[in-house]
Write a protein that holds these residues in place. Structure first.
Motif, PDB file in Angstrom:
ATOM      1  N   GLU A  13       0.472  -1.258   0.368  1.00 29.65           N
ATOM      2  CA  GLU A  13       0.073   0.133  -0.303  1.00 29.65           C
ATOM      3  C   GLU A  13       0.445   1.585   0.187  1.00 29.65           C
ATOM      4  N   ASN A  14       2.041   1.287  -0.761  1.00 28.49           N
ATOM      5  CA  ASN A  14       2.807   2.477  -0.110  1.00 28.49           C
ATOM      6  C   ASN A  14       3.467   2.498  -1.691  1.00 28.49           C
ATOM      7  N   LEU A  15       2.735   4.060  -1.760  1.00 30.37           N
ATOM      8  CA  LEU A  15       3.129   4.409  -3.338  1.00 30.37           C
ATOM      9  C   LEU A  15       4.014   5.290  -3.588  1.00 30.37           C
ATOM     10  N   VAL A  16       5.273   4.324  -3.953  1.00 31.51           N
ATOM     11  CA  VAL A  16       6.217   4.626  -4.413  1.00 31.51           C
ATOM     12  C   VAL A  16       6.906   5.910  -5.670  1.00 31.51           C
ATOM     13  N   LEU A  17       5.771   5.743  -6.800  1.00 27.41           N
ATOM     14  CA  LEU A  17       5.884   6.100  -8.240  1.00 27.41           C
ATOM     15  C   LEU A  17       4.499   6.053  -8.666  1.00 27.41           C
ATOM     16  N   GLU A  18       4.217   7.910  -8.275  1.00 23.90           N
ATOM     17  CA  GLU A  18       2.845   8.524  -8.580  1.00 23.90           C
ATOM     18  C   GLU A  18       2.754   9.106 -10.171  1.00 23.90           C
ATOM     19  N   ASN A  19       2.702   8.941 -10.983  1.00 21.96           N
ATOM     20  CA  ASN A  19       1.793   9.504 -12.455  1.00 21.96           C
ATOM     21  C   ASN A  19       3.269  10.138 -12.901  1.00 21.96           C
ATOM     22  N   VAL A  20       4.289   9.412 -13.435  1.00 26.70           N
ATOM     23  CA  VAL A  20       5.714   9.708 -13.907  1.00 26.70           C
ATOM     24  C   VAL A  20       6.046   9.994 -15.100  1.00 26.70           C
ATOM     25  N   SER A  21       5.683  11.457 -16.176  1.00 27.72           N
ATOM     26  CA  SER A  21       5.718  10.598 -17.394  1.00 27.72           C
ATOM     27  C   SER A  21       7.076  11.592 -18.033  1.00 27.72           C
ATOM     28  N   PHE A  22       7.789  11.181 -18.824  1.00 26.29           N
ATOM     29  CA  PHE A  22       8.758  11.781 -19.369  1.00 26.29           C
ATOM     30  C   PHE A  22       9.522  11.268 -20.883  1.00 26.29           C
ATOM     31  N   GLU A  23       9.740  11.353 -21.514  1.00 29.91           N
ATOM     32  CA  GLU A  23      10.498  11.831 -22.573  1.00 29.91           C
ATOM     33  C   GLU A  23      11.995  11.476 -22.924  1.00 29.91           C
ATOM     34  N   VAL A  24      12.961  10.506 -23.174  1.00 28.54           N
ATOM     35  CA  VAL A  24      14.237  10.898 -23.727  1.00 28.54           C
ATOM     36  C   VAL A  24      14.384  10.096 -25.478  1.00 28.54           C
ATOM     37  N   LYS A  25      15.303  11.198 -25.835  1.00 31.41           N
ATOM     38  CA  LYS A  25      15.175  11.386 -27.396  1.00 31.41           C
ATOM     39  C   LYS A  25      16.879  10.725 -27.534  1.00 31.41           C
ATOM     40  N   ASN A  26      17.109   9.892 -28.949  1.00 27.42           N
ATOM     41  CA  ASN A  26      18.264   8.698 -29.231  1.00 27.42           C
ATOM     42  C   ASN A  26      19.056   9.998 -29.166  1.00 27.42           C
ATOM     43  N   GLY A  27      20.693   9.538 -28.648  1.00 31.99           N
ATOM     44  CA  GLY A  27      21.515  10.409 -28.197  1.00 31.99           C
ATOM     45  C   GLY A  27      21.037  11.479 -27.619  1.00 31.99           C
ATOM     46  N   GLU A  28      20.937  10.699 -26.369  1.00 28.68           N
ATOM     47  CA  GLU A  28      20.735  11.683 -25.290  1.00 28.68           C
ATOM     48  C   GLU A  28      20.669  11.321 -23.898  1.00 28.68           C
ATOM     49  N   ILE A  29      21.039  12.057 -23.046  1.00 27.70           N
ATOM     50  CA  ILE A  29      21.382  11.684 -21.755  1.00 27.70           C
ATOM     51  C   ILE A  29      20.290  12.066 -21.135  1.00 27.70           C
ATOM     52  N   LEU A 164      29.144   6.861 -26.399  1.00 24.00           N
ATOM     53  CA  LEU A 164      27.511   6.130 -26.232  1.00 24.00           C
ATOM     54  C   LEU A 164      26.421   6.932 -26.857  1.00 24.00           C
ATOM     55  N   LYS A 165      26.276   7.711 -25.916  1.00 23.85           N
ATOM     56  CA  LYS A 165      26.146   9.336 -27.076  1.00 23.85           C
ATOM     57  C   LYS A 165      25.898   9.735 -28.667  1.00 23.85           C
ATOM     58  N   ALA A 166      26.676   9.988 -28.602  1.00 22.25           N
ATOM     59  CA  ALA A 166      27.266  10.117 -30.119  1.00 22.25           C
ATOM     60  C   ALA A 166      27.275   9.011 -30.667  1.00 22.25           C
ATOM     61  N   LYS A 167      26.945   7.968 -30.252  1.00 27.61           N
ATOM     62  CA  LYS A 167      26.244   6.877 -31.294  1.00 27.61           C
ATOM     63  C   LYS A 167      24.850   6.692 -31.528  1.00 27.61           C
ATOM     64  N   GLY A 168      24.045   7.417 -30.538  1.00 29.49           N
ATOM     65  CA  GLY A 168      23.047   7.686 -30.402  1.00 29.49           C
ATOM     66  C   GLY A 168      21.789   6.894 -29.512  1.00 29.49           C
ATOM     67  N   LYS A 169      22.830   6.268 -28.515  1.00 29.45           N
ATOM     68  CA  LYS A 169      21.746   5.405 -27.213  1.00 29.45           C
ATOM     69  C   LYS A 169      21.086   6.450 -26.406  1.00 29.45           C
TER      70      LYS A 169
END
Length: 226
Positions: A13-29, A164-169
């Motif tokens: 009954e312990n809420l750890v994450l709530e309504n988490v939304s985000f995006e990460v593009k290719n080649g982004e950290i 790795l970022k430069a390779k589009g990871k």
């Protein structure tokens, strides 16, 4: 692109994450910042598929994210006793010829014929790092990767992540050291009590410490004590 949409998760009954939304593009950290208990490890374990997805969606390239698309460097890594480094790495190599193990091992100072149980903490971290590099997945998760590394190894790891970022990871990175994140990330997500408090763009990194201090009420107590 990696898309996290309306992700929530509870332990009993312990809420750890709530309504988490985000995006990460290719080649982004994307750096993930938060206090202990903010939900960082739970978030990463959900993305990596180590926990069941109860609410929300995780998509990669407009399809449900598969574990075959992910490699994760965990904070603490488990190794079977009495295996040598080379025996451990061959679990990941399989029939792949994409990586030159001897050259990588020499660069990272990993003795391939030595049993892992005799390794230092930093050597084990570098061995685990090499194992996920072998997998060569498009989504790579680094959970506190600089813990236990000396100065030279930390510098080398930073350069590896940038390559790795430069390779589009797509890279998710956590650290308790703010300067580690501001020195390498494109954006930084501030996770607070299981929710996304804010996402800092690169241009606003210089303001992060000030904003965090304003939110940290313990500083008021410290000022009274000292």
């Amino acid at each position: 692109m990696l898309s996290i949409n309306h992700l929530s998760f509870s332990y009993v009954e312990n809420l750890v994450l709530e309504n988490v939304s985000f995006e990460v593009k290719n080649g982004e950290i994307l750096g993930i910042l938060g206090l202990n208990g903010a939900g960082k490890s739970t978030l990463l374990n959900l993305v990596a598929g180590f926990l069941p997805l109860a609410q929300g969606t995780i998509q990669f390239q407009n399809a449900p994210l598969s574990q075959q698309s992910i490699a994760m460097l965990e904070t603490h890594n488990y190794f079977y006793p009495h295996l040598t480094a080379q025996e451990y790495l061959h679990i990941f190599v399989g029939n792949s010829q994409i990586i030159d193990l001897p050259t990588w091992a020499e660069m990272l100072d990993i003795p391939l014929n030595q049993e892992i149980e005799d390794f230092s903490t930093g050597m084990k971290k570098k061995l685990a790092l090499l194992s996920i590099l072998i997998l060569d997945r498009p989504v790579m998760i680094f959970d506190e990767p600089f813990n236990g590394l000396d100065l030279e190894s930390s510098f080398l790891l930073k350069e590896i992540i940038l390559k790795l970022k430069a390779k589009g990871k797509i890279i998710l990175l956590t650290s308790h050291v703010l300067e580690t994140l501001t020195g390498i990330c494109n954006r930084i997500l501030w996770l607070k009590k299981g929710s996304v408090e804010r996402i800092f763009e690169y241009e606003s990194f210089e303001n992060i410490e000030k904003i965090l201090k304003e939110d940290w009420t313990k500083l008021d107590t410290l000022h009274h004590l000292l």
